[in-house]
Motif scaffolding. Structure first.
Motif, PDB file in Angstrom:
ATOM      1  N   VAL A  61      45.336   4.598  47.372  1.00 33.94           N
ATOM      2  CA  VAL A  61      46.015   3.606  46.537  1.00 33.94           C
ATOM      3  C   VAL A  61      47.291   3.082  47.184  1.00 33.94           C
ATOM      4  N   ASN A  62      47.666   3.607  48.365  1.00 30.69           N
ATOM      5  CA  ASN A  62      48.886   3.137  49.025  1.00 30.69           C
ATOM      6  C   ASN A  62      48.679   3.082  50.541  1.00 30.69           C
ATOM      7  N   TYR A  63      49.648   2.482  51.228  1.00 32.38           N
ATOM      8  CA  TYR A  63      49.506   2.292  52.678  1.00 32.38           C
ATOM      9  C   TYR A  63      49.570   3.609  53.447  1.00 32.38           C
ATOM     10  N   TYR A  64      50.301   4.580  52.940  1.00 35.56           N
ATOM     11  CA  TYR A  64      50.301   5.884  53.610  1.00 35.56           C
ATOM     12  C   TYR A  64      48.891   6.463  53.633  1.00 35.56           C
ATOM     13  N   GLY A  65      48.248   6.514  52.467  1.00 35.98           N
ATOM     14  CA  GLY A  65      46.891   7.033  52.402  1.00 35.98           C
ATOM     15  C   GLY A  65      45.927   6.235  53.258  1.00 35.98           C
ATOM     16  N   ARG A  66      46.074   4.909  53.259  1.00 38.91           N
ATOM     17  CA  ARG A  66      45.193   4.078  54.084  1.00 38.91           C
ATOM     18  C   ARG A  66      45.407   4.349  55.566  1.00 38.91           C
ATOM     19  N   SER A  67      46.661   4.490  55.969  1.00 35.23           N
ATOM     20  CA  SER A  67      46.928   4.725  57.393  1.00 35.23           C
ATOM     21  C   SER A  67      46.389   6.074  57.851  1.00 35.23           C
ATOM     22  N   LYS A  68      46.465   7.081  56.996  1.00 39.68           N
ATOM     23  CA  LYS A  68      45.916   8.391  57.366  1.00 39.68           C
ATOM     24  C   LYS A  68      44.391   8.361  57.377  1.00 39.68           C
ATOM     25  N   PHE A  69      43.790   7.592  56.466  1.00 34.05           N
ATOM     26  CA  PHE A  69      42.336   7.441  56.504  1.00 34.05           C
ATOM     27  C   PHE A  69      41.898   6.775  57.801  1.00 34.05           C
ATOM     28  N   TRP A  70      42.593   5.722  58.205  1.00 34.62           N
ATOM     29  CA  TRP A  70      42.229   5.070  59.471  1.00 34.62           C
ATOM     30  C   TRP A  70      42.549   5.955  60.670  1.00 34.62           C
ATOM     31  N   GLY A  71      43.542   6.826  60.528  1.00 31.28           N
ATOM     32  CA  GLY A  71      43.765   7.833  61.566  1.00 31.28           C
ATOM     33  C   GLY A  71      42.560   8.749  61.706  1.00 31.28           C
ATOM     34  N   GLU A  72      41.991   9.156  60.570  1.00 31.47           N
ATOM     35  CA  GLU A  72      40.761   9.958  60.606  1.00 31.47           C
ATOM     36  C   GLU A  72      39.658   9.213  61.361  1.00 31.47           C
ATOM     37  N   GLN A  73      39.537   7.907  61.106  1.00 29.18           N
ATOM     38  CA  GLN A  73      38.489   7.130  61.766  1.00 29.18           C
ATOM     39  C   GLN A  73      38.701   7.062  63.275  1.00 29.18           C
ATOM     40  N   MET A  74      39.947   7.014  63.703  1.00 34.48           N
ATOM     41  CA  MET A  74      40.239   7.033  65.140  1.00 34.48           C
ATOM     42  C   MET A  74      39.803   8.354  65.768  1.00 34.48           C
ATOM     43  N   VAL A  75      40.052   9.443  65.062  1.00 35.44           N
ATOM     44  CA  VAL A  75      39.644  10.759  65.557  1.00 35.44           C
ATOM     45  C   VAL A  75      38.121  10.838  65.655  1.00 35.44           C
ATOM     46  N   ILE A  76      37.430  10.384  64.627  1.00 35.55           N
ATOM     47  CA  ILE A  76      35.967  10.425  64.617  1.00 35.55           C
ATOM     48  C   ILE A  76      35.386   9.558  65.730  1.00 35.55           C
ATOM     49  N   GLN A  77      35.991   8.395  65.940  1.00 35.96           N
ATOM     50  CA  GLN A  77      35.463   7.464  66.938  1.00 35.96           C
ATOM     51  C   GLN A  77      35.723   7.912  68.364  1.00 35.96           C
ATOM     52  N   TYR A  78      36.940   8.409  68.623  1.00 31.58           N
ATOM     53  CA  TYR A  78      37.333   8.679  70.006  1.00 31.58           C
ATOM     54  C   TYR A  78      37.247  10.156  70.393  1.00 31.58           C
ATOM     55  N   ALA A  79      37.044  11.025  69.421  1.00 32.93           N
ATOM     56  CA  ALA A  79      36.829  12.444  69.739  1.00 32.93           C
ATOM     57  C   ALA A  79      35.642  12.938  68.918  1.00 32.93           C
ATOM     58  N   PRO A  80      34.478  12.321  69.082  1.00 32.53           N
ATOM     59  CA  PRO A  80      33.360  12.548  68.149  1.00 32.53           C
ATOM     60  C   PRO A  80      32.795  13.964  68.146  1.00 32.53           C
ATOM     61  N   HIS A  81      32.936  14.692  69.250  1.00 30.99           N
ATOM     62  CA  HIS A  81      32.286  16.007  69.353  1.00 30.99           C
ATOM     63  C   HIS A  81      33.281  17.162  69.483  1.00 30.99           C
ATOM     64  N   ASN A  82      34.564  16.864  69.372  1.00 28.61           N
ATOM     65  CA  ASN A  82      35.552  17.911  69.671  1.00 28.61           C
ATOM     66  C   ASN A  82      36.725  17.887  68.701  1.00 28.61           C
ATOM     67  N   HIS A  83      36.471  17.480  67.441  1.00 29.68           N
ATOM     68  CA  HIS A  83      37.593  17.360  66.523  1.00 29.68           C
ATOM     69  C   HIS A  83      37.400  18.178  65.248  1.00 29.68           C
ATOM     70  N   LEU A  84      38.534  18.542  64.668  1.00 33.51           N
ATOM     71  CA  LEU A  84      38.604  19.108  63.322  1.00 33.51           C
ATOM     72  C   LEU A  84      39.590  18.264  62.531  1.00 33.51           C
ATOM     73  N   ILE A  85      39.150  17.728  61.404  1.00 35.93           N
ATOM     74  CA  ILE A  85      40.034  17.008  60.489  1.00 35.93           C
ATOM     75  C   ILE A  85      40.253  17.878  59.267  1.00 35.93           C
ATOM     76  N   VAL A  86      41.505  18.120  58.939  1.00 31.27           N
ATOM     77  CA  VAL A  86      41.845  18.937  57.773  1.00 31.27           C
ATOM     78  C   VAL A  86      42.715  18.112  56.835  1.00 31.27           C
ATOM     79  N   ARG A  87      42.239  17.913  55.623  1.00 27.56           N
ATOM     80  CA  ARG A  87      43.029  17.218  54.607  1.00 27.56           C
ATOM     81  C   ARG A  87      43.822  18.234  53.792  1.00 27.56           C
ATOM     82  N   ALA A  88      45.119  18.048  53.771  1.00 25.52           N
ATOM     83  CA  ALA A  88      46.011  18.966  53.056  1.00 25.52           C
ATOM     84  C   ALA A  88      46.540  18.305  51.795  1.00 25.52           C
ATOM     85  N   GLY A  89      46.970  19.134  50.854  1.00 22.53           N
ATOM     86  CA  GLY A  89      47.566  18.642  49.621  1.00 22.53           C
ATOM     87  C   GLY A  89      49.074  18.524  49.744  1.00 22.53           C
TER      88      GLY A  89
END
Length: 286
Positions: free
Chosen positions: A123-151
Protein backbone atom coordinates in the motif's frame (compact mmCIF):
# COMPACT_ATOMS: atom_id res chain seq x y z
CA UNK A 1 38.26 -19.29 5.37
CA UNK A 2 34.73 -18.56 4.14
CA UNK A 3 34.22 -14.93 3.19
CA UNK A 4 30.98 -13.29 4.26
CA UNK A 5 29.94 -9.88 2.95
CA UNK A 6 27.37 -8.00 5.05
CA UNK A 7 25.68 -4.87 3.77
CA UNK A 8 24.10 -2.69 6.44
CA UNK A 9 26.37 -4.10 9.13
CA UNK A 10 25.91 -1.01 11.32
CA UNK A 11 22.13 -1.40 11.45
CA UNK A 12 20.12 -3.30 14.04
CA UNK A 13 19.96 -6.57 12.12
CA UNK A 14 23.46 -6.07 10.75
CA UNK A 15 24.96 -5.88 14.23
CA UNK A 16 23.42 -9.20 15.19
CA UNK A 17 24.50 -10.77 11.88
CA UNK A 18 28.02 -9.46 12.42
CA UNK A 19 28.17 -11.02 15.90
CA UNK A 20 26.77 -14.34 14.63
CA UNK A 21 29.26 -14.43 11.75
CA UNK A 22 32.16 -13.69 14.11
CA UNK A 23 31.02 -16.53 16.37
CA UNK A 24 31.17 -18.85 13.36
CA UNK A 25 34.74 -17.77 12.60
CA UNK A 26 33.96 -16.34 9.15
CA UNK A 27 36.16 -13.87 7.31
CA UNK A 28 33.82 -10.85 7.44
CA UNK A 29 33.74 -7.94 5.03
CA UNK A 30 31.27 -5.09 5.41
CA UNK A 31 29.83 -2.80 2.76
CA UNK A 32 28.58 0.55 3.95
CA UNK A 33 29.51 4.03 5.01
CA UNK A 34 32.07 5.53 5.03
CA UNK A 35 33.91 3.29 2.56
CA UNK A 36 30.93 2.52 0.34
CA UNK A 37 27.39 3.70 -0.08
CA UNK A 38 24.45 2.01 -1.79
CA UNK A 39 23.68 5.41 -3.32
CA UNK A 40 26.82 4.91 -5.39
CA UNK A 41 25.38 2.01 -7.35
CA UNK A 42 28.31 1.78 -9.75
CA UNK A 43 30.68 0.80 -6.90
CA UNK A 44 28.74 -2.28 -5.79
CA UNK A 45 29.56 -4.85 -8.47
CA UNK A 46 33.30 -4.02 -8.66
CA UNK A 47 33.57 -4.30 -4.87
CA UNK A 48 31.91 -7.72 -4.79
CA UNK A 49 33.93 -8.89 -7.80
CA UNK A 50 37.13 -7.89 -6.02
CA UNK A 51 36.50 -9.68 -2.72
CA UNK A 52 34.61 -12.71 -4.12
CA UNK A 53 32.49 -13.57 -1.06
CA UNK A 54 30.97 -17.03 -0.68
CA UNK A 55 28.06 -15.57 1.30
CA UNK A 56 26.39 -12.19 0.89
CA UNK A 57 23.87 -10.96 3.47
CA UNK A 58 22.12 -7.99 1.88
CA UNK A 59 20.61 -6.26 4.89
CA UNK A 60 21.04 -2.61 3.91
CA UNK A 61 17.92 -0.80 2.75
CA UNK A 62 16.06 2.46 2.97
CA UNK A 63 13.56 1.47 5.66
CA UNK A 64 12.08 4.87 6.50
CA UNK A 65 8.53 4.24 5.26
CA UNK A 66 7.53 7.90 5.19
CA UNK A 67 10.75 9.04 3.52
CA UNK A 68 10.18 6.43 0.80
CA UNK A 69 6.69 7.86 0.28
CA UNK A 70 8.03 11.39 -0.06
CA UNK A 71 10.96 10.34 -2.25
CA UNK A 72 10.10 7.21 -4.27
CA UNK A 73 13.16 7.75 -6.47
CA UNK A 74 15.36 7.27 -3.40
CA UNK A 75 13.44 4.12 -2.48
CA UNK A 76 13.92 2.80 -6.01
CA UNK A 77 17.64 3.56 -6.06
CA UNK A 78 18.46 1.97 -2.71
CA UNK A 79 15.92 -0.85 -2.46
CA UNK A 80 15.65 -1.86 -6.12
CA UNK A 81 18.62 -0.78 -8.25
CA UNK A 82 21.28 -1.38 -5.58
CA UNK A 83 19.74 -4.77 -4.83
CA UNK A 84 19.91 -5.61 -8.54
CA UNK A 85 23.65 -4.91 -8.53
CA UNK A 86 24.20 -6.98 -5.39
CA UNK A 87 22.30 -9.92 -6.91
CA UNK A 88 24.08 -9.73 -10.27
CA UNK A 89 27.52 -9.52 -8.69
CA UNK A 90 26.87 -12.30 -6.16
CA UNK A 91 25.84 -14.62 -8.97
CA UNK A 92 28.87 -13.62 -11.02
CA UNK A 93 31.28 -14.68 -8.23
CA UNK A 94 29.32 -17.87 -7.44
CA UNK A 95 28.12 -16.75 -4.02
CA UNK A 96 24.97 -17.38 -1.98
CA UNK A 97 22.70 -14.37 -1.39
CA UNK A 98 20.49 -13.78 1.63
CA UNK A 99 18.07 -10.88 1.14
CA UNK A 100 15.83 -9.50 3.88
CA UNK A 101 12.48 -8.16 2.74
CA UNK A 102 9.44 -7.06 4.70
CA UNK A 103 5.83 -7.79 5.60
CA UNK A 104 5.17 -4.37 4.08
CA UNK A 105 4.87 -6.07 0.68
CA UNK A 106 1.31 -6.96 1.82
CA UNK A 107 -1.70 -4.99 2.95
CA UNK A 108 -4.08 -3.94 0.20
CA UNK A 109 -6.19 -7.12 0.43
CA UNK A 110 -6.82 -6.44 4.11
CA UNK A 111 -6.25 -10.02 5.23
CA UNK A 112 -5.28 -10.57 8.84
CA UNK A 113 -2.31 -12.84 8.10
CA UNK A 114 -0.32 -13.48 4.92
CA UNK A 115 1.75 -16.58 4.09
CA UNK A 116 4.27 -17.28 1.34
CA UNK A 117 1.56 -18.27 -1.17
CA UNK A 118 -0.24 -14.93 -0.90
CA UNK A 119 0.49 -12.46 -3.69
CA UNK A 120 2.12 -9.19 -2.60
CA UNK A 121 -0.10 -6.11 -2.64
CA UNK A 122 1.76 -3.22 -0.95
CA UNK A 123 0.00 0.00 0.00
CA UNK A 124 3.04 2.32 0.06
CA UNK A 125 6.26 3.00 -1.84
CA UNK A 126 8.44 1.33 0.78
CA UNK A 127 6.56 -1.94 0.37
CA UNK A 128 6.61 -1.60 -3.42
CA UNK A 129 10.34 -0.93 -3.50
CA UNK A 130 11.07 -3.97 -1.34
CA UNK A 131 8.82 -6.12 -3.53
CA UNK A 132 10.72 -5.00 -6.62
CA UNK A 133 13.93 -5.68 -4.73
CA UNK A 134 12.71 -9.26 -4.33
CA UNK A 135 12.13 -9.40 -8.09
CA UNK A 136 15.70 -8.27 -8.73
CA UNK A 137 16.99 -11.06 -6.51
CA UNK A 138 14.82 -13.65 -8.27
CA UNK A 139 15.83 -12.43 -11.71
CA UNK A 140 19.57 -11.98 -11.20
CA UNK A 141 20.29 -14.67 -8.60
CA UNK A 142 17.73 -17.31 -9.64
CA UNK A 143 19.49 -20.39 -8.21
CA UNK A 144 21.44 -19.03 -5.26
CA UNK A 145 19.15 -16.82 -3.20
CA UNK A 146 17.15 -16.82 0.02
CA UNK A 147 14.47 -14.16 0.48
CA UNK A 148 13.23 -13.69 4.04
CA UNK A 149 10.29 -11.42 4.80
CA UNK A 150 10.43 -10.03 8.32
CA UNK A 151 7.78 -8.31 10.41
CA UNK A 152 8.15 -5.35 12.77
CA UNK A 153 11.79 -5.73 13.79
CA UNK A 154 12.73 -5.57 17.45
CA UNK A 155 16.28 -5.46 18.72
CA UNK A 156 19.28 -3.27 19.39
CA UNK A 157 19.20 -3.15 23.18
CA UNK A 158 19.11 -0.18 25.51
CA UNK A 159 21.73 1.90 23.70
CA UNK A 160 20.60 1.38 20.09
CA UNK A 161 16.87 0.69 20.06
CA UNK A 162 15.21 3.80 18.64
CA UNK A 163 12.16 1.94 17.36
CA UNK A 164 8.80 1.39 19.03
CA UNK A 165 9.88 -0.94 21.87
CA UNK A 166 12.84 1.25 22.78
CA UNK A 167 10.66 4.36 22.76
CA UNK A 168 8.03 2.81 25.04
CA UNK A 169 10.66 1.62 27.51
CA UNK A 170 12.24 5.08 27.46
CA UNK A 171 8.87 6.72 28.23
CA UNK A 172 8.31 4.37 31.16
CA UNK A 173 11.79 4.95 32.56
CA UNK A 174 11.39 8.71 32.15
CA UNK A 175 8.26 8.64 34.32
CA UNK A 176 5.56 9.26 31.71
CA UNK A 177 2.09 9.16 33.32
CA UNK A 178 0.43 8.06 30.09
CA UNK A 179 1.51 6.12 27.01
CA UNK A 180 -0.39 6.25 23.73
CA UNK A 181 -0.19 3.34 21.30
CA UNK A 182 -2.07 2.56 18.09
CA UNK A 183 -4.70 -0.16 18.40
CA UNK A 184 -6.25 -0.22 14.91
CA UNK A 185 -3.25 -1.63 13.00
CA UNK A 186 -1.69 -5.04 13.55
CA UNK A 187 1.32 -6.97 12.41
CA UNK A 188 3.91 -9.54 13.41
CA UNK A 189 7.16 -8.92 15.27
CA UNK A 190 10.53 -10.34 14.29
CA UNK A 191 13.36 -10.60 16.80
CA UNK A 192 16.41 -9.34 14.89
CA UNK A 193 18.79 -11.57 16.85
CA UNK A 194 16.79 -14.70 15.92
CA UNK A 195 16.65 -13.65 12.28
CA UNK A 196 20.42 -13.12 12.16
CA UNK A 197 20.98 -16.63 13.52
CA UNK A 198 18.53 -18.05 10.99
CA UNK A 199 20.28 -16.28 8.11
CA UNK A 200 23.71 -17.61 9.07
CA UNK A 201 22.37 -21.13 9.59
CA UNK A 202 20.62 -20.94 6.21
CA UNK A 203 23.81 -19.81 4.52
CA UNK A 204 25.70 -22.73 6.01
CA UNK A 205 23.20 -25.26 4.69
CA UNK A 206 22.59 -23.43 1.40
CA UNK A 207 18.87 -22.94 2.00
CA UNK A 208 17.15 -21.24 -0.95
CA UNK A 209 13.67 -19.94 -1.64
CA UNK A 210 11.20 -17.57 0.03
CA UNK A 211 10.30 -17.68 3.71
CA UNK A 212 8.36 -15.58 6.19
CA UNK A 213 10.11 -15.17 9.52
CA UNK A 214 8.15 -13.73 12.43
CA UNK A 215 6.98 -14.57 15.92
CA UNK A 216 3.72 -16.49 16.11
CA UNK A 217 0.55 -14.45 16.36
CA UNK A 218 -0.47 -11.00 15.22
CA UNK A 219 -0.35 -8.07 17.58
CA UNK A 220 -1.11 -4.34 17.76
CA UNK A 221 1.33 -1.76 19.03
CA UNK A 222 -1.10 -1.17 21.90
CA UNK A 223 -0.76 -4.82 22.92
CA UNK A 224 3.03 -4.56 22.69
CA UNK A 225 2.99 -1.46 24.89
CA UNK A 226 0.75 -3.20 27.44
CA UNK A 227 3.10 -6.20 27.54
CA UNK A 228 6.10 -3.94 28.11
CA UNK A 229 4.25 -2.00 30.82
CA UNK A 230 3.29 -5.20 32.63
CA UNK A 231 6.83 -6.55 32.40
CA UNK A 232 8.36 -3.36 33.82
CA UNK A 233 5.72 -2.83 36.52
CA UNK A 234 4.52 0.44 34.99
CA UNK A 235 1.93 2.19 37.17
CA UNK A 236 0.72 4.69 34.59
CA UNK A 237 -1.94 4.36 31.90
CA UNK A 238 -1.45 2.73 28.50
CA UNK A 239 -4.15 4.01 26.18
CA UNK A 240 -5.08 2.59 22.80
CA UNK A 241 -5.63 5.23 20.11
CA UNK A 242 -6.58 5.36 16.46
CA UNK A 243 -3.73 5.68 13.99
CA UNK A 244 -5.12 8.86 12.48
CA UNK A 245 -3.97 10.89 15.48
CA UNK A 246 -0.40 10.40 14.21
CA UNK A 247 -0.32 11.99 10.71
CA UNK A 248 2.17 10.17 8.46
CA UNK A 249 3.26 10.58 4.85
CA UNK A 250 2.76 6.94 3.90
CA UNK A 251 -0.43 4.90 4.23
CA UNK A 252 -0.21 1.84 6.47
CA UNK A 253 -1.93 -1.48 5.99
CA UNK A 254 -4.60 -2.52 8.46
CA UNK A 255 -2.61 -5.71 8.95
CA UNK A 256 0.97 -6.72 8.13
CA UNK A 257 0.67 -10.05 9.93
CA UNK A 258 2.76 -12.83 8.39
CA UNK A 259 3.25 -16.53 9.01
CA UNK A 260 5.28 -19.27 7.34
CA UNK A 261 3.87 -22.41 5.77
CA UNK A 262 7.32 -23.48 4.56
CA UNK A 263 9.50 -23.43 7.67
CA UNK A 264 9.56 -26.81 9.38
CA UNK A 265 8.35 -27.22 12.95
CA UNK A 266 11.92 -27.92 14.01
CA UNK A 267 13.13 -24.62 12.55
CA UNK A 268 10.29 -22.77 14.25
CA UNK A 269 11.10 -24.35 17.60
CA UNK A 270 14.71 -23.19 17.34
CA UNK A 271 14.17 -19.63 16.13
CA UNK A 272 10.55 -18.59 16.64
CA UNK A 273 8.36 -18.27 19.72
CA UNK A 274 5.03 -16.57 20.31
CA UNK A 275 5.09 -12.79 20.00
CA UNK A 276 4.88 -12.24 23.76
CA UNK A 277 7.60 -14.82 24.49
CA UNK A 278 9.99 -13.24 21.99
CA UNK A 279 9.11 -9.75 23.22
CA UNK A 280 9.67 -10.70 26.88
CA UNK A 281 13.01 -12.27 26.02
CA UNK A 282 14.07 -9.06 24.32
CA UNK A 283 12.82 -6.81 27.13
CA UNK A 284 14.94 -8.80 29.58
CA UNK A 285 18.06 -7.62 27.68
CA UNK A 286 17.36 -4.07 28.88
Amino acid sequence: MTKVLITGATGMLGQYALAAAKAEGYDIITFGRPQNDLNNIETIAPFIAQIKPSIVLHLAAQTDVDLCERDPALAARINVLATREVAKATTMVGGWLGYVSTSNVFGAKEQTVYNELDLPDPVNYYGRSKFWGEQMVIQYAPHNHLIVRAGWMIGGGASKDHKFVGKIIAQIRNGASQILAVDDKQGSITAAENLARFLLASAKRGRIGLFHFASKGTVTRFQIACEIAKSLGYSGVVRGVRSNIFPLSAPRATSEGIESIFLSDAAEDIYIGSWNEDLQKYISQF
